[in-house]
Design a protein around this motif. Structure first.
Motif, PDB file in Angstrom:
ATOM      1  N   UNK A 202     -10.416  13.530   0.064  1.00 50.38           N
ATOM      2  CA  UNK A 202     -11.646  13.682   0.006  1.00 50.38           C
ATOM      3  C   UNK A 202     -12.036  12.634  -0.347  1.00 50.38           C
ATOM      4  N   UNK A 203     -12.337  11.333  -0.961  1.00 52.84           N
ATOM      5  CA  UNK A 203     -12.569  10.716  -1.275  1.00 52.84           C
ATOM      6  C   UNK A 203     -12.735   9.359  -0.558  1.00 52.84           C
ATOM      7  N   UNK A 204     -12.509   8.830  -0.801  1.00 53.33           N
ATOM      8  CA  UNK A 204     -13.181   7.011  -0.161  1.00 53.33           C
ATOM      9  C   UNK A 204     -12.914   6.469  -1.709  1.00 53.33           C
ATOM     10  N   UNK A 205     -11.678   5.434  -1.328  1.00 58.03           N
ATOM     11  CA  UNK A 205     -10.964   4.824  -2.448  1.00 58.03           C
ATOM     12  C   UNK A 205     -11.288   2.947  -2.054  1.00 58.03           C
ATOM     13  N   UNK A 206     -11.182   2.488  -3.194  1.00 52.96           N
ATOM     14  CA  UNK A 206     -11.379   0.721  -2.986  1.00 52.96           C
ATOM     15  C   UNK A 206     -10.387   0.314  -3.681  1.00 52.96           C
ATOM     16  N   UNK A 207      -9.856  -0.838  -2.926  1.00 48.41           N
ATOM     17  CA  UNK A 207      -8.209  -1.704  -3.482  1.00 48.41           C
ATOM     18  C   UNK A 207      -8.515  -2.937  -3.173  1.00 48.41           C
ATOM     19  N   UNK A 208      -8.111  -3.891  -4.398  1.00 44.44           N
ATOM     20  CA  UNK A 208      -7.812  -4.940  -4.014  1.00 44.44           C
ATOM     21  C   UNK A 208      -7.357  -5.543  -3.635  1.00 44.44           C
ATOM     22  N   UNK A 209      -6.651  -6.531  -3.041  1.00 45.45           N
ATOM     23  CA  UNK A 209      -5.629  -6.817  -2.186  1.00 45.45           C
ATOM     24  C   UNK A 209      -4.988  -8.847  -2.266  1.00 45.45           C
ATOM     25  N   UNK A 210      -6.010  -9.202  -2.332  1.00 48.31           N
ATOM     26  CA  UNK A 210      -6.002 -10.362  -2.107  1.00 48.31           C
ATOM     27  C   UNK A 210      -4.431 -11.357  -1.729  1.00 48.31           C
ATOM     28  N   UNK A 211      -4.319 -10.989  -0.626  1.00 50.68           N
ATOM     29  CA  UNK A 211      -2.559 -10.942   0.252  1.00 50.68           C
ATOM     30  C   UNK A 211      -3.315 -12.587   0.958  1.00 50.68           C
ATOM     31  N   UNK A 212      -3.065 -13.594   1.214  1.00 52.05           N
ATOM     32  CA  UNK A 212      -2.569 -14.116   2.034  1.00 52.05           C
ATOM     33  C   UNK A 212      -1.864 -14.605   2.962  1.00 52.05           C
ATOM     34  N   UNK A 213      -2.113 -15.511   3.839  1.00 52.51           N
ATOM     35  CA  UNK A 213      -1.469 -15.876   5.439  1.00 52.51           C
ATOM     36  C   UNK A 213      -1.344 -17.168   5.611  1.00 52.51           C
ATOM     37  N   UNK A 214      -0.592 -18.253   5.904  1.00 51.38           N
ATOM     38  CA  UNK A 214      -0.430 -18.622   6.673  1.00 51.38           C
ATOM     39  C   UNK A 214      -0.677 -19.909   7.979  1.00 51.38           C
ATOM     40  N   UNK A 215      -1.422 -18.668   8.779  1.00 54.80           N
ATOM     41  CA  UNK A 215      -1.716 -18.211  10.231  1.00 54.80           C
ATOM     42  C   UNK A 215      -2.902 -17.762   9.928  1.00 54.80           C
ATOM     43  N   UNK A 216      -3.717 -17.964  11.070  1.00 59.32           N
ATOM     44  CA  UNK A 216      -5.096 -17.826  11.015  1.00 59.32           C
ATOM     45  C   UNK A 216      -5.864 -16.179  11.104  1.00 59.32           C
ATOM     46  N   UNK A 217      -7.168 -16.613  11.897  1.00 60.37           N
ATOM     47  CA  UNK A 217      -7.772 -15.150  12.212  1.00 60.37           C
ATOM     48  C   UNK A 217      -7.556 -14.955  13.258  1.00 60.37           C
ATOM     49  N   UNK A 218      -6.895 -15.196  14.555  1.00 58.07           N
ATOM     50  CA  UNK A 218      -6.786 -14.652  15.632  1.00 58.07           C
ATOM     51  C   UNK A 218      -5.072 -14.165  15.465  1.00 58.07           C
ATOM     52  N   UNK A 219      -4.114 -14.543  14.409  1.00 53.89           N
ATOM     53  CA  UNK A 219      -3.043 -13.963  14.280  1.00 53.89           C
ATOM     54  C   UNK A 219      -3.020 -12.576  13.972  1.00 53.89           C
ATOM     55  N   UNK A 220      -3.962 -13.135  12.497  1.00 50.39           N
ATOM     56  CA  UNK A 220      -4.161 -11.462  11.637  1.00 50.39           C
ATOM     57  C   UNK A 220      -4.833 -10.320  12.848  1.00 50.39           C
ATOM     58  N   UNK A 221      -5.389 -10.888  13.489  1.00 50.44           N
ATOM     59  CA  UNK A 221      -6.526 -10.072  14.523  1.00 50.44           C
ATOM     60  C   UNK A 221      -5.092  -9.398  15.879  1.00 50.44           C
ATOM     61  N   UNK A 222      -4.360 -10.332  16.027  1.00 51.43           N
ATOM     62  CA  UNK A 222      -3.781  -9.591  17.101  1.00 51.43           C
ATOM     63  C   UNK A 222      -3.285  -8.417  16.446  1.00 51.43           C
ATOM     64  N   UNK A 223      -2.411  -8.695  15.056  1.00 52.39           N
ATOM     65  CA  UNK A 223      -1.380  -7.584  14.224  1.00 52.39           C
ATOM     66  C   UNK A 223      -2.456  -6.493  14.036  1.00 52.39           C
ATOM     67  N   UNK A 224      -3.364  -6.424  13.805  1.00 52.63           N
ATOM     68  CA  UNK A 224      -4.267  -5.731  14.351  1.00 52.63           C
ATOM     69  C   UNK A 224      -4.718  -5.098  15.436  1.00 52.63           C
ATOM     70  N   UNK A 225      -4.088  -5.178  15.945  1.00 50.39           N
ATOM     71  CA  UNK A 225      -4.323  -4.940  17.866  1.00 50.39           C
ATOM     72  C   UNK A 225      -5.634  -4.960  19.008  1.00 50.39           C
ATOM     73  N   UNK A 226      -6.491  -5.961  18.078  1.00 51.71           N
ATOM     74  CA  UNK A 226      -7.176  -6.736  19.080  1.00 51.71           C
ATOM     75  C   UNK A 226      -6.837  -7.552  19.387  1.00 51.71           C
ATOM     76  N   UNK A 227      -7.147  -7.617  20.910  1.00 54.63           N
ATOM     77  CA  UNK A 227      -7.104  -8.496  21.980  1.00 54.63           C
ATOM     78  C   UNK A 227      -7.175 -10.184  21.860  1.00 54.63           C
ATOM     79  N   UNK A 228      -6.862 -11.181  21.910  1.00 56.11           N
ATOM     80  CA  UNK A 228      -6.872 -11.701  21.386  1.00 56.11           C
ATOM     81  C   UNK A 228      -6.442 -13.070  22.478  1.00 56.11           C
ATOM     82  N   UNK A 229      -7.445 -13.934  23.152  1.00 54.87           N
ATOM     83  CA  UNK A 229      -7.222 -14.448  24.848  1.00 54.87           C
ATOM     84  C   UNK A 229      -6.399 -16.170  23.683  1.00 54.87           C
ATOM     85  N   UNK A 230      -5.612 -16.679  24.143  1.00 61.01           N
ATOM     86  CA  UNK A 230      -4.588 -17.631  23.866  1.00 61.01           C
ATOM     87  C   UNK A 230      -6.065 -18.400  23.951  1.00 61.01           C
TER      88      UNK A 230
END
Length: 648
Positions: free
Chosen positions: A620-648
């Motif tokens: 029933x509760x909302x939680x906050x978790x810190x992550x701090x995990x990085x990737x060498x790729x750009x924002x467009x690749x990250x967005x595609x990984x979450x299902x966002x339709x990003x134009x090439x």
């Protein structure tokens, strides 16, 4: 009237000397694109502190005035007042060529921008300064950052709260004191550039209807469609695309703009069609059917499982003790692309993220909720730096990261900038050459070498500023519950990220609203600088300066499918987070609340995108978790990984 010596006392440097236009608005609600300004006050002040003009007026909004118990402006009081378009010219002249100043400046700026747009005029503001953001940098020892709280702290008299003119006069005193503090700490002003406001960019589109059902998985060969299935369409269709989508949505299907491993079926009349969706479907093994089959299956869509409500009950919960990331996590689905580089961490991580990030599930063993402890002047033997905020200067990247990690292990909080809350300074190699050392000496802060962190004895904070309750310090992977007050709805949560000002790159903070498949339901649930608000306004991007951005989340009003909001940061260009250095995140209830939790994330080296934190539903509760995990790729690749339709 001169405010330079009597009440304004402008620091005598060009960095802090501007032509200022101090603004306050009272409004009929909180949504600028919908609600209206009921009263406005503007006070202009020169670089020398000279008051040059003052103007205030009630306004007839032509609508219900909203919460009269807050602003006291009834329809009767507003009747006969001018409309905004009748005073827009006067206000515009006062704002022209000045820095707009307000407490929570984006709120006032947005409302003025929409009012000017309705009057068919441009808001003539090129820069703004938020005294809220400025005080987050100064970090005075107050329990929150509300206008009245800061006024009391700085000794500024307040006569009539929520009166636009009085609030603007109070704001002048707060600005004076804040500039003085910023000058003592040698802090750069968090000025925000304000390009001409284009409503087509800033006004969200009408909300799409979120799917009410959970994704049951892929379409089985010869099987029926089920409510909640994720459907994508590509290529030419015999029926109008809008008709197909409308019929599918009415049947309870979840229409997607892109294909991922969670897609239930791809509809196309050309299976060999060379489209990105068809290639992705082939790579992921997603079933493919033609339009005729899809229409036949639409006639008999089977019942699905409805999403559970995401709103937490209105009960008080205390934040949980920090918990590290789980030692094990469900393995991500295989993908053809190699995994990008990941941040090296001390906490166990089992996440391997190829093209699509799949994060470890929150620890199933719930951390026991405990209240935050009041700040003690002396830490315990095993946590001798409890209540201390330590600034580390100098050293190579790896040494500075190790020192800040050690500060947190010893119970302290690692600062990234010099502020009023800093209690100690640690000098690594060449740290004495840092430009802030002269300020540190003038402030008589304790300065230590790196050996001090090996085994410091419990130390007294001395005369350092102390809050009644300091923010909870979370390590990377730390988890805490977000409290909800008794008998009241869950507050909006503000996740603020800040970093050292950068001259050679820009950092963008973004957010993704994710369902149980770790995917956005539609593209508009990707919040970034080009689309700073979700369609329903439940998640917003706020900019407090060139080195601070905030994601505001109304957890009580999130779409039913949303199980998690991920907050990330991306660098525009070739600069990496190893060059940028540490990023600090804080979580606060409300935009002017003091942070209840804080973390410093700085293990990145070559990465250009980084997952900062997530707010997720656990029971029933909302939680906050810190992550701090990085990737060498750009924002467009990250967005595609979450299902966002990003134009090439």
């Amino acid at each position: 009237m001169s405010l330079a010596s009597a009440s304004f006392d402008v620091p005598a440097t060009d960095q802090y000397a501007h032509d200022w236009a101090l603004v306050d608005v009272e409004t009929s609600g909180l949504v600028a694109r919908r609600d209206r300004v009921l009263s406005v006050a503007v006070v202009t002040i020169g670089p020398d502190g000279e008051l040059t003009e003052e103007f205030s007026t009630l306004l007839n909004p032509g609508c219900d005035p909203g919460p009269v118990h807050v602003h006291g402006l009834t329809a009767e009081r507003l009747r006969g007042a001018p409309t905004f378009d009748q005073v827009a010219g006067r206000i515009g002249a006062m704002l022209q060529d000045r820095v707009l100043v307000a407490h929570n400046a984006q709120f006032d700026y947005d409302f003025l921008a929409h009012e000017f747009a309705r009057a068919r005029m441009w808001l003539p503001v090129s820069q703004r300064l938020c005294t809220l953001a400025l005080n987050r940098q100064v970090d005075p020892p107050t329990d929150d950052m509300k206008l009245g709280t800061l006024a009391a702290h700085y000794g500024v008299p307040q006569q009539h709260a929520h009166d636009a003119l009085d609030d603007t006069r109070v704001l002048a005193g707060i600005l004076r004191a804040s500039l003085r503090q910023a000058a003592q700490l040698d802090l750069p002003l968090p000025l925000v550039a304000c390009p001409p406001r284009a409503e087509s960019r800033f006004t969200p589109q009408p909300p799409k209807t979120p799917c009410a059902y959970r994704n049951p998985g892929r379409l089985a060969p010869g099987g029926p469609l089920r409510q909640g299935m994720k459907i994508a369409i590509t290529g030419d269709t015999a029926h109008a695309r809008a008709e197909l989508v409308g019929r599918a949505v009415a049947a309870g299907l979840n229409m997607m703009a892109s294909v991922s491993r969670h897609t239930s079926v791809l509809v196309t009349n050309e299976p060999a069609h060379d489209s990105a969706k068809a290639r992705r479907a082939l790579a992921e093994g997603v079933p493919v059917i033609d339009e005729h089959t899809f229409l036949r299956l639409l006639a008999d869509v089977r019942a699905g499982t409805a999403h559970e409500a995401t709103a937490a009950p209105a009960v008080m919960t205390a934040p949980a003790a920090p918990a590290t990331a789980p030692a094990t996590a469900p393995a991500p689905a295989p993908a053809p692309a190699p995994a990008p580089a990941q941040v090296q961490v001390t906490e166990p991580e089992s996440t391997t993220v190829p093209e699509e990030p799949v994060l470890p599930s929150p620890s199933p063993g719930a951390a026991v909720p405990v209240p935050r402890q009041p700040t003690d002047s002396v830490g315990s033997l095993d946590k001798p730096l409890t209540g201390h905020r330590v600034l580390v200067l100098g050293g190579v990247h790896a040494d500075a990261v190790a020192a800040r990690t050690r500060v947190v292990e010893l119970g302290g909080s690692a600062a990234i900038n010099l502020s009023a809350s800093v209690t100690d300074v640690v000098l690594l190699a060449r740290g004495e050459q840092d430009r802030r050392m002269s300020r540190i000496s003038a402030l008589e802060l304790p300065v230590h070498d790196g050996h001090w962190l090996t085994a410091p004895a419990a130390v007294d904070r001395g005369t350092a500023a102390v809050r009644a309750q300091e923010p909870q310090v979370l390590p990377r992977g730390g988890v805490t519950d977000l409290p909800v007050p008794h008998g009241r709805p869950a507050p909006d949560w503000y996740i603020t990220a800040n970093w050292a000002p950068q001259a050679d790159c820009e950092i963008d903070v973004v957010a993704f609203l994710l369902d149980e498949d770790e995917q956005v339901t539609f593209d508009e649930e990707f919040i970034f600088y080009g689309a700073p608000e979700s369609p329903a306004g439940t998640v917003r991007l706020l900019t407090g300066g060139p080195a601070e951005q905030t994601i505001a989340i109304d957890v009580a009003s999130l779409p039913p499918a949303t199980r998690k909001v991920v907050v990330a940061a991306a660098i525009d260009g070739v600069t990496t987070f190893g060059t940028v250095g540490a990023i600090q995140i804080g979580a606060a209830a409300g935009n002017s609340g003091a942070p209840i939790a804080r973390a410093t994330l700085d293990a990145a080296t070559t990465e250009r995108t980084m997952l900062l934190a997530e707010i997720y539903l656990r029971g029933p509760l909302w939680r906050l978790r810190t992550i701090g995990q990085g990737y060498d790729h750009g924002l467009d690749t990250l967005a595609r990984g979450y299902g966002v339709d990003v134009a090439d």
